[in-house]
Design an enzyme around this catalytic site. Sequence first.
Site, mmCIF file in Angstrom:
data_model
loop_
_atom_site.group_PDB
_atom_site.id
_atom_site.type_symbol
_atom_site.label_atom_id
_atom_site.label_comp_id
_atom_site.label_asym_id
_atom_site.label_seq_id
_atom_site.Cartn_x
_atom_site.Cartn_y
_atom_site.Cartn_z
ATOM 1 N N LYS A 116 -120.037 18.883 139.463
ATOM 2 C CA LYS A 116 -119.998 18.622 140.898
ATOM 3 C C LYS A 116 -119.702 17.151 141.174
ATOM 4 O O LYS A 116 -118.969 16.815 142.103
ATOM 5 C CB LYS A 116 -121.324 19.020 141.542
ATOM 6 C CG LYS A 116 -121.548 20.530 141.642
ATOM 7 C CD LYS A 116 -122.859 20.819 142.351
ATOM 8 C CE LYS A 116 -123.021 22.305 142.634
ATOM 9 N NZ LYS A 116 -123.168 23.108 141.429
ATOM 10 N N GLU A 200 -127.341 14.104 147.802
ATOM 11 C CA GLU A 200 -126.522 13.892 148.988
ATOM 12 C C GLU A 200 -127.327 14.186 150.245
ATOM 13 O O GLU A 200 -128.368 14.841 150.208
ATOM 14 C CB GLU A 200 -125.264 14.743 148.944
ATOM 15 C CG GLU A 200 -125.496 16.229 148.844
ATOM 16 C CD GLU A 200 -124.211 17.008 148.579
ATOM 17 O OE1 GLU A 200 -123.274 16.436 147.992
ATOM 18 O OE2 GLU A 200 -124.157 18.193 148.940
ATOM 19 N N HIS A 235 -131.164 28.963 148.626
ATOM 20 C CA HIS A 235 -129.811 28.503 148.309
ATOM 21 C C HIS A 235 -128.967 29.582 147.642
ATOM 22 O O HIS A 235 -127.924 29.286 147.062
ATOM 23 C CB HIS A 235 -129.842 27.254 147.428
ATOM 24 C CG HIS A 235 -130.580 26.110 148.043
ATOM 25 N ND1 HIS A 235 -130.142 25.452 149.177
ATOM 26 C CD2 HIS A 235 -131.757 25.518 147.701
ATOM 27 C CE1 HIS A 235 -131.006 24.500 149.493
ATOM 28 N NE2 HIS A 235 -131.983 24.523 148.628
ATOM 29 N N ARG A 296 -113.873 30.487 139.255
ATOM 30 C CA ARG A 296 -114.030 31.881 138.837
ATOM 31 C C ARG A 296 -113.900 32.775 140.061
ATOM 32 O O ARG A 296 -113.809 32.295 141.197
ATOM 33 C CB ARG A 296 -115.406 32.089 138.207
ATOM 34 C CG ARG A 296 -116.546 31.649 139.119
ATOM 35 C CD ARG A 296 -117.897 31.937 138.522
ATOM 36 N NE ARG A 296 -118.996 31.268 139.208
ATOM 37 C CZ ARG A 296 -119.586 31.695 140.319
ATOM 38 N NH1 ARG A 296 -119.158 32.797 140.906
ATOM 39 N NH2 ARG A 296 -120.580 31.027 140.865
#
Length: 676
Positions: A116, A200, A235, A296
């Site tokens: 990421k 973040e 999440h 994917r």
Amino acid sequence: MFKKILIANRGEIACRVAQTARRLGVMTVAVYSDADARAQHVRACDEAVHIGGNAAKDSYLQWQRILDAAQATGAQAIHPGYGFLSENEDFARACAAAGLVFIGPPPEAIAAMGSKAAAKSLMERAGVPLVPGYHGANNEPAFLQGEAERIGFPVLIKASAGGGGRGMRRVDRAEDFAAALASCQREAKASFGDDHVLVERYVTRPRHVEIQVFGDTQGNCVYLFERDCSVQRRHQKVLEEAPAPGMSAARRAEMGAAAVAAAKAVGYVGAGTVEFIAEPTADGDLRFYFMEMNTRLQVEHPVTEAITGHDLVEWQLRVACGEPLPAGQDELKIHGHAIEARICAENPDGGFLPATGSLDVMRWPAHVSFQRNADAERFHDPAAVRVDAGVREGDAISPYYDSMIAKLIVWGADRAQALARLDAALRDTHIVGLSTNVAFLRRVVNGRAFSTADLDTALIERERDALFNTGALPLEQAAAGVAAHTLAAEAALEGADPWSRRDGWRIFGGARRRIELQVGKARHIAFLERLHDGALRLTVGEQGWRFTAKSLGEGRHDVLLGEQRLTLTVYAQGEKVAVFGAAGTLELQEIDPIAHAGEGAAEGGRLTAPMPGKVIAFLAAAGDVVTSGQPLAVMEAMKMEHTLAAPRDGTVAELLYAVGDQVPEGAELLKLAAQE
């Protein structure tokens, strides 16, 4: 086209690939663990090879065994599905070294987008908007704490190599950051073998919007529009839909172009998803920030198939064979609206704790499709309901893999029709034997926020009062179902002899039978009374209703309860009864008082494992004084961490297991003594 492929995965995605391959005349090879020896995906393929033990690390992550199985069976290619090895660049390289085609992107693209942090740096250079945060290499806890304070709380800690909600924590206060970071890194290490994280800013009321992209070996790349995946718990996605409600055509084109640019920047080939965080603008549109790219096929790909009419697995196979994309950008159109509901073995009212057990009953809506029909005329099919499942009735959900049972996908001419179809399909989905989220999904679909497209990733938490511990079938309707089922079972035993009648008829008047029901820990008494005129009356508590019931077969009953006409479906196994109706579902017990005579009350106040799993950490030591609700232990089960709290005040007398131990459901983890 390939002659034979090996599917390096399990569950519904392995079944899905096998279905498409068979339609194209391609043979398939399944791989399976000890736990999956009789699994649906094994039967769906032409051949099957055993590759190891129950845990994924002993089977589906053992790539050398998978490569050996492919070569031994003469497979030319490997389809990785999603999860497990699907985004593992080393596995992709190993496939190429073994002379096998990896049905996915090049290893270099996986590497570029697999981190990421690295992906965000790449997107920053490409000019794609990013959420403010720290995406660098320094992962010292003190440094990350400082970066979080610089960014400003709340922040989101995310595993750099993560996905599926694992290794991700929202932190609202500086004093909670260290514990959340440690938990996040521990979970990331266990799930992905990499504990690197990024931090973040947590976007207030964010929407999760992703773009489906597809590239071929000729350098072509297209986007197949967007999916809104904002409805999430822990999440992890719960409901996904396409197209995203409220998105303008101009913003759709802008996001699509950004996604294609991102894919082309890494020479992308195959199916991929570029994910964005979006937030509303003053003009009602969406502002977006790059979040990550999944290299994917995604779990939610069926909604894209439903609105485009294209089979994405077929696209994968054709592109992997070197063929160009089956359609160009100007040929891709949106038809109608589609929604996918992930049906999982879990208890929403218990913090979404995963459930294990047998699928004693698993019944789907009528007119359901179990494999995709690529004919564009399906958009006019009034029964556009599809189920992608990797299990059958009678199968077990084990603790070794994730908790998803199936995906229920509906299509409608517009969102309103899709919503109505999804509600009806969920109403007619009957699963008995373990806890599921089906009733919870119905509440979300019918709730104000989702039905009006007031979407963000905190929707479930915002609507908590309306979504949890509510919406079950009313007790009197469940009691009516139990009574109807009992009468139908007794009628089936009656013969022509009037003395065999079991309906409570008496020569001198009425008769009354007692029905004792237990819902959770609460006991309820109902009475079914035959009146002097032969009519029946059902009483629950202080209320009573005239009652008639007619069996419709297969557990279905036409019931008249007072002025209410109900269709109830009842499944009974011993004392356990599940009653399904239009108003909801209720699982209960019909108590036999004689069978339970002499039973004592269960011992309370013990800290036990809510399901099979592994002890990750103890948060208290022997001798510690603890209070009710204080976190005491952390378990890992079904790929997620679960924190267990003290059931009462007390003193930790003894830890009964060690960190790393596997424990069965119900195992007492520690001794908790009363405070002196």
